[in-house]
Design a protein around this motif. Structure first.
Motif, PDB file in Angstrom:
ATOM      1  N   GLU A 197       1.151  -1.527   0.048  1.00  0.00           N
ATOM      2  CA  GLU A 197       0.055   0.326   0.239  1.00  0.00           C
ATOM      3  C   GLU A 197       0.851   1.072  -0.226  1.00  0.00           C
ATOM      4  OE1 GLU A 197      -2.324  -0.089   3.408  1.00  0.00           O
ATOM      5  OE2 GLU A 197      -3.768  -1.617   2.715  1.00  0.00           O
ATOM      6  N   GLU A 198       1.876   1.155   0.785  1.00  0.00           N
ATOM      7  CA  GLU A 198       3.086   2.240   1.579  1.00  0.00           C
ATOM      8  C   GLU A 198       3.903   2.528  -0.641  1.00  0.00           C
ATOM      9  OE1 GLU A 198       6.748   4.417   3.267  1.00  0.00           O
ATOM     10  OE2 GLU A 198       6.468   2.338   3.452  1.00  0.00           O
ATOM     11  N   ARG A 199       3.812   1.420  -1.414  1.00  0.00           N
ATOM     12  CA  ARG A 199       4.296   1.625  -2.124  1.00  0.00           C
ATOM     13  C   ARG A 199       3.888   1.789  -3.189  1.00  0.00           C
ATOM     14  NH1 ARG A 199       6.357  -3.534  -6.084  1.00  0.00           N
ATOM     15  NH2 ARG A 199       7.465  -3.010  -7.982  1.00  0.00           N
ATOM     16  N   ILE A 231      11.645   2.687  -1.991  1.00  0.00           N
ATOM     17  CA  ILE A 231      11.079   1.786  -2.015  1.00  0.00           C
ATOM     18  C   ILE A 231      11.707   0.777  -1.656  1.00  0.00           C
ATOM     19  CG2 ILE A 231       8.667   0.816  -2.160  1.00  0.00           C
ATOM     20  CD1 ILE A 231       8.281   3.152  -3.680  1.00  0.00           C
ATOM     21  N   LYS A 232      12.059  -0.422  -2.382  1.00  0.00           N
ATOM     22  CA  LYS A 232      12.656  -1.851  -2.640  1.00  0.00           C
ATOM     23  C   LYS A 232      13.719  -2.195  -0.782  1.00  0.00           C
ATOM     24  CE  LYS A 232      14.200  -5.575  -5.309  1.00  0.00           C
ATOM     25  NZ  LYS A 232      13.969  -6.102  -6.435  1.00  0.00           N
ATOM     26  N   MET A 233      14.406  -1.247  -1.506  1.00  0.00           N
ATOM     27  CA  MET A 233      15.635  -1.084  -0.557  1.00  0.00           C
ATOM     28  C   MET A 233      15.453  -0.751   1.004  1.00  0.00           C
ATOM     29  SD  MET A 233      19.115   0.979  -2.137  1.00  0.00           S
ATOM     30  CE  MET A 233      18.281   2.487  -1.699  1.00  0.00           C
ATOM     31  N   ARG A 234      14.034  -0.116   1.272  1.00  0.00           N
ATOM     32  CA  ARG A 234      13.247  -0.483   2.842  1.00  0.00           C
ATOM     33  C   ARG A 234      13.165  -1.247   2.903  1.00  0.00           C
ATOM     34  NH1 ARG A 234      11.586   5.108   0.874  1.00  0.00           N
ATOM     35  NH2 ARG A 234       9.989   4.580   0.824  1.00  0.00           N
ATOM     36  N   ARG A 235      12.652  -2.127   2.126  1.00  0.00           N
ATOM     37  CA  ARG A 235      11.248  -3.347   2.038  1.00  0.00           C
ATOM     38  C   ARG A 235      12.515  -4.572   2.521  1.00  0.00           C
ATOM     39  NH1 ARG A 235       8.553  -3.332  -2.069  1.00  0.00           N
ATOM     40  NH2 ARG A 235       9.933  -4.995  -3.345  1.00  0.00           N
ATOM     41  N   ILE A 236      13.968  -4.608   2.147  1.00  0.00           N
ATOM     42  CA  ILE A 236      14.583  -5.804   1.827  1.00  0.00           C
ATOM     43  C   ILE A 236      15.280  -6.035   3.576  1.00  0.00           C
ATOM     44  CG2 ILE A 236      17.132  -5.933   1.556  1.00  0.00           C
ATOM     45  CD1 ILE A 236      16.001  -5.687  -1.420  1.00  0.00           C
ATOM     46  N   ILE A 237      15.592  -4.121   3.583  1.00  0.00           N
ATOM     47  CA  ILE A 237      16.424  -3.434   4.897  1.00  0.00           C
ATOM     48  C   ILE A 237      15.474  -4.416   6.022  1.00  0.00           C
ATOM     49  CG2 ILE A 237      16.662  -1.646   6.683  1.00  0.00           C
ATOM     50  CD1 ILE A 237      17.892   0.158   3.713  1.00  0.00           C
ATOM     51  N   LEU A 287      18.970   2.467  -8.900  1.00  0.00           N
ATOM     52  CA  LEU A 287      19.643   3.440  -8.293  1.00  0.00           C
ATOM     53  C   LEU A 287      20.801   3.812  -8.874  1.00  0.00           C
ATOM     54  CD1 LEU A 287      20.017   3.740  -5.087  1.00  0.00           C
ATOM     55  CD2 LEU A 287      22.020   1.897  -5.230  1.00  0.00           C
ATOM     56  N   ILE A 288      21.271   3.229  -9.654  1.00  0.00           N
ATOM     57  CA  ILE A 288      23.106   4.751 -10.584  1.00  0.00           C
ATOM     58  C   ILE A 288      22.101   6.047 -11.212  1.00  0.00           C
ATOM     59  CG2 ILE A 288      24.209   4.660 -11.728  1.00  0.00           C
ATOM     60  CD1 ILE A 288      25.038   1.813 -11.332  1.00  0.00           C
ATOM     61  N   ILE A 289      21.076   5.410 -12.101  1.00  0.00           N
ATOM     62  CA  ILE A 289      20.246   6.722 -12.651  1.00  0.00           C
ATOM     63  C   ILE A 289      19.755   8.093 -11.368  1.00  0.00           C
ATOM     64  CG2 ILE A 289      17.988   7.030 -13.885  1.00  0.00           C
ATOM     65  CD1 ILE A 289      18.699   4.358 -14.675  1.00  0.00           C
TER      66      ILE A 289
END
Length: 569
Positions: free
Chosen positions: A395-397, A464-470, A491-493
Motif C-alpha cells: 500500500e505504501e509502495r 522503496i525496494k531497498m527499505r523493504r529488504i532492510i 539506483l545509479i540513475i
C-alpha cells in the motif's frame, strides 16, 4: 578367622523410622559402646510382647547385630529373615542394607560362604544408593576375608584395595589397618618377590596402630609380621614377633595359629623339642587347617628322629585333614554366587534404565510436541505479521508510486521554470535590478527542485525496494529478496538524478573504480548505516569497512565525504 573380621556397622537414626518400643531404641543406643549390655537388654524382651511388624523387624535386626558383636555363632537365619523380608517389602534402603549385611554374617558363621558373599553384595548394591560408606566398607571387608580364606587371592586383593580406599574416606584407622594387614598377608602368599611390599604395608599399619592403642589390632600385626619373617626364613625375628603376639592375644583360636607358626620356626631352627611343645598343643584343635599343618611338621620331626611308624601315622592324619580342608573350600560356588548377583543387579539396573529411558522419551516427545505447537503458532503469527507488513508495504509502495509520478510532473515544471528564468537572465544583460530579482527566483526554484529531487528519490521504486529488504533483514537477519542488475542500474540513475551525475564525475576522475565501487558510493550517498548497506550488498560489515577504507586510491570514509563527494555536489 571370624574374630579377625571387624563389624561395627551402626544402624541409622531411629528418627527416620517410627518405633513404638522404647526398649529397642535404648538397646540400639548401647550397641556401639556396650554391645554386651545391648545383648542382655534384648534377650530380656519377650518377642511376643512387641506390638508391631516394624518393631518385630527392628528387634530381629538388633538381636542379630548384638550376637554378632559379642562373637556368638549364629546357626539359624530365621531371626534375621524377619528383618530382611520386612525391610525389603517397605523398600527402606538404609535398613535393607543393614539387614542383608547381617544375614551375610549369619551365613558366614554357618560356613555358607557363597550365600554370605551374595548377601554382602546385595548389601553393597543397596548401600551404594544411599551413599552409606560405613556399610559399604565393612561389607567389602567381610567379602575380602571370605575370598582370602577360600584362597581367591587375586579377588581378595582387589576387594581389600576398595576397603582401604573406603576406610581412608571414612577416616577409619582400625579398618585401614586391617585392610593393609590383609593385603600384606596376600603379598606373603605371592612369594619372595612381594615380601618387601608386605613389609612396607605392615610398617604403615604399625604406625597407624600405635595411635589406636588397641591390643587386638597390635597383636594381629605381630602375628602377620612373624609370618612374614618365617617365610623369609628369619627365624629369630619370627620367634620374637610370635612371642609378642602371645603376650597380647587372649583369643585361644588365634593362639593356635601362633602355636603353629612358632612350631614351624623352632622346627626350622632345629629346636625339635620346642617345636614339638607348641605343635602338640594343636592336636585337639577343631580347625582342620591347623591340624593338617601341625601333623605335617610332627611327621617330619619324628621321621628325622627315626620313628618311622609314628611318622607314617602322622602323615596319614595329615592327608586326612588336608582332604577335609579341600572339602570345605567353596571357591567355585563363591565365584558363581558373585557372578549371579552381579548379573541380577545389572539386569535390574538395565530394567530401571529402560523405564527411565521410556519416561524420558515420553517427556521428550511431550516437550517436542509442545515446542512444535509453540513453533507452529509462532511461525503462523510471524507469517501473518509478515503478510500484514507486506500488505502495508505494498500500500505504501502504491501511495509512493503515485506521489512519485506527481513529484516527477512537478519537477518537470520546476525544470521548465528554471530554464525559462535562466534564459530571461541572459536576456537582461543591462537591467541589473531585474537580473537580481530573477537570480533570487532562480535560487528559490533550485531549492524547491532539490527538495523535489530528494522526495522523488525517496518515493522511487528502487528506494522503496531497498527499505523493504532492510525491514525484512531487521526481522529475520536475512532477506530472500535482493537487488537485481536492473535495480542497481535504477539506483545509479536515481543517484545521478539527485546528485547531478555524480557517478559520471567519479568515473572521469577515478577510471579504475569498479562497478561494485560505484554501487557502494550510491548506497553511501543514500546515508544508510553500514549494517543496512551489508544487507543490500549481501556481505559482511567488515568487508564494507575494508572497501570504504581503500577504494582504488580513495582512502577512509572521511575522504569520501570531504574530498570526493563535497567536490562534486
Amino acid at each position: 578367622m571370624r574374630n579377625a573380621i571387624l563389624i561395627f556397622v551402626l544402624l541409622p537414626s531411629c528418627k527416620q523410622h517410627q518405633y513404638n518400643d522404647a526398649r529397642l531404641v535404648h538397646a540400639d543406643s548401647l550397641m556401639q559402646s556396650h554391645p554386651d549390655s545391648a545383648l542382655l537388654l534384648l534377650q530380656g524382651i519377650d518377642f511376643r510382647s512387641i506390638p508391631s511388624k516394624a518393631d518385630h523387624a527392628y528387634y530381629a535386626l538388633l538381636l542379630t547385630q548384638a550376637r554378632d558383636k559379642n562373637y556368638i555363632i549364629q546357626t539359624s537365619d530365621s531371626l534375621i529373615n524377619i528383618a530382611v523380608h520386612y525391610y525389603d517389602s517397605i523398600e527402606a534402603p538404609s535398613m535393607q542394607a543393614k539387614a542383608h549385611f547381617y544375614r551375610g554374617s549369619v551365613y558366614r558363621d554357618q560356613n555358607k560362604c557363597a550365600s554370605a558373599v551374595r548377601e554382602y553384595f546385595v548389601s553393597i548394591y543397596i548401600a551404594e544408593t544411599t551413599k552409606d560408606i560405613k556399610t559399604l566398607s565393612f561389607a567389602y571387608n567381610n567379602i575380602g576375608y571370605i575370598y582370602y580364606t577360600q584362597e581367591l587371592d587375586e579377588e581378595a586383593d582387589s576387594i581389600y584395595q576398595i576397603t582401604e580406599a573406603l576406610a581412608i574416606q571414612r577416616k577409619d584407622s582400625t579398618l585401614w589397618v586391617e585392610a593393609l594387614t590383609q593385603q600384606s598377608i596376600l603379598d606373603i602368599r605371592k612369594g619372595r618377590m612381594y615380601y618387601d611390599s608386605a613389609e612396607q604395608k605392615l610398617t604403615q599399619a604399625f604406625h597407624l596402630a600405635n595411635c589406636l592403642r588397641n591390643n587386638a589390632v597390635v597383636a594381629n600385626l605381630n602375628y602377620v609380621m612373624a609370618t612374614l619373617y618365617s617365610s623369609k626364613e628369619d627365624e629369630a625375628k619370627a620367634l620374637m614377633y610370635g612371642r609378642r603376639f602371645l603376650t597380647l592375644e587372649t583369643d585361644t583360636m588365634r593362639c593356635e595359629d601362633t602355636y603353629l607358626l612358632l612350631g614351624n620356626a623352632y622346627y626350622k631352627c632345629g629346636q625339635h623339642d620346642s617345636a614339638r611343645y607348641f605343635l602338640n598343643k594343636l592336636l585337639n584343635s577343631e580347625d582342620p587347617f591347623i591340624k593338617s599343618g601341625s601333623h605335617m611338621l610332627l611327621a617330619d620331626i619324628t621321621k628325622k628322629e627315626g620313628d618311622m611308624t609314628a611318622s607314617l601315622e602322622l602323615e596319614r592324619l595329615h592327608s586326612v585333614y588336608e582332604d577335609s580342608c579341600r572339602r570345605t573350600m567353596q571357591s567355585a560356588q563363591i565365584v558363581t554366587a558373585e557372578k549371579d548377583i552381579r548379573l541380577q543387579y545389572h539386569q535390574k539396573e538395565n530394567r530401571s534404565h529402560i523405564h527411565s529411558l521410556t519416561y524420558g522419551a515420553l517427556a521428550i516427545i511431550s516437550l517436542l510436541s509442545c515446542f512444535a505447537l509453540y513453533w507452529q503458532r509462532k511461525h503462523q503469527s510471524k507469517t501473518n505479521h509478515m503478510k500484514q507488513q507486506q500488505k502495508e508495504l505494498e500500500e505504501e509502495r502504491n501511495i509512493l508510486s503515485r506521489n512519485y509520478t506527481l513529484i516527477e510532473k512537478e519537477l518537470q515544471q520546476k525544470e521548465t521554470q528554471i530554464a525559462e528564468l535562466q534564459q530571461e537572465i541572459q536576456q537582461q544583460q543591462y537591467n541589473e535590478e531585474r537580473r537580481t530579482t530573477l537570480h533570487t527566483e532562480l535560487n528559490i526554484l533550485a531549492k524547491e527542485r532539490n527538495a523535489l529531487l530528494k522526495e522523488g528519490y525517496q518515493h522511487s521504486d528502487i528506494s522503496i525496494k531497498m527499505r523493504r529488504i532492510i525491514q525484512v533483514c531487521k526481522l529475520q537477519d536475512k532477506s530472500d529478496e535482493a537487488l537485481t542488475e536492473n535495480d542497481w542500474r535504477q539506483l545509479i540513475i536515481e543517484t545521478n538524478k539527485r546528485w547531478g551525475d555524480i557517478t559520471v564525475h567519479l568515473l572521469s576522475h577515478y577510471p579504475n573504480l569498479s562497478q561494485d565501487d560505484i554501487r557502494l558510493c550510491c548506497l553511501y550517498l543514500a546515508d544508510l548505516p553500514i549494517q543496512h548497506i551489508s544487507c543490500l550488498l549481501q556481505c559482511t560489515r567488515d568487508s564494507i569497512y575494508k572497501n570504504i577504507r581503500k577504494e582504488n586510491g580513495i582512502y577512509t570514509q572521511s575522504h569520501f565525504s570531504k574530498k570526493l563527494f563535497d567536490r562534486f555536489l
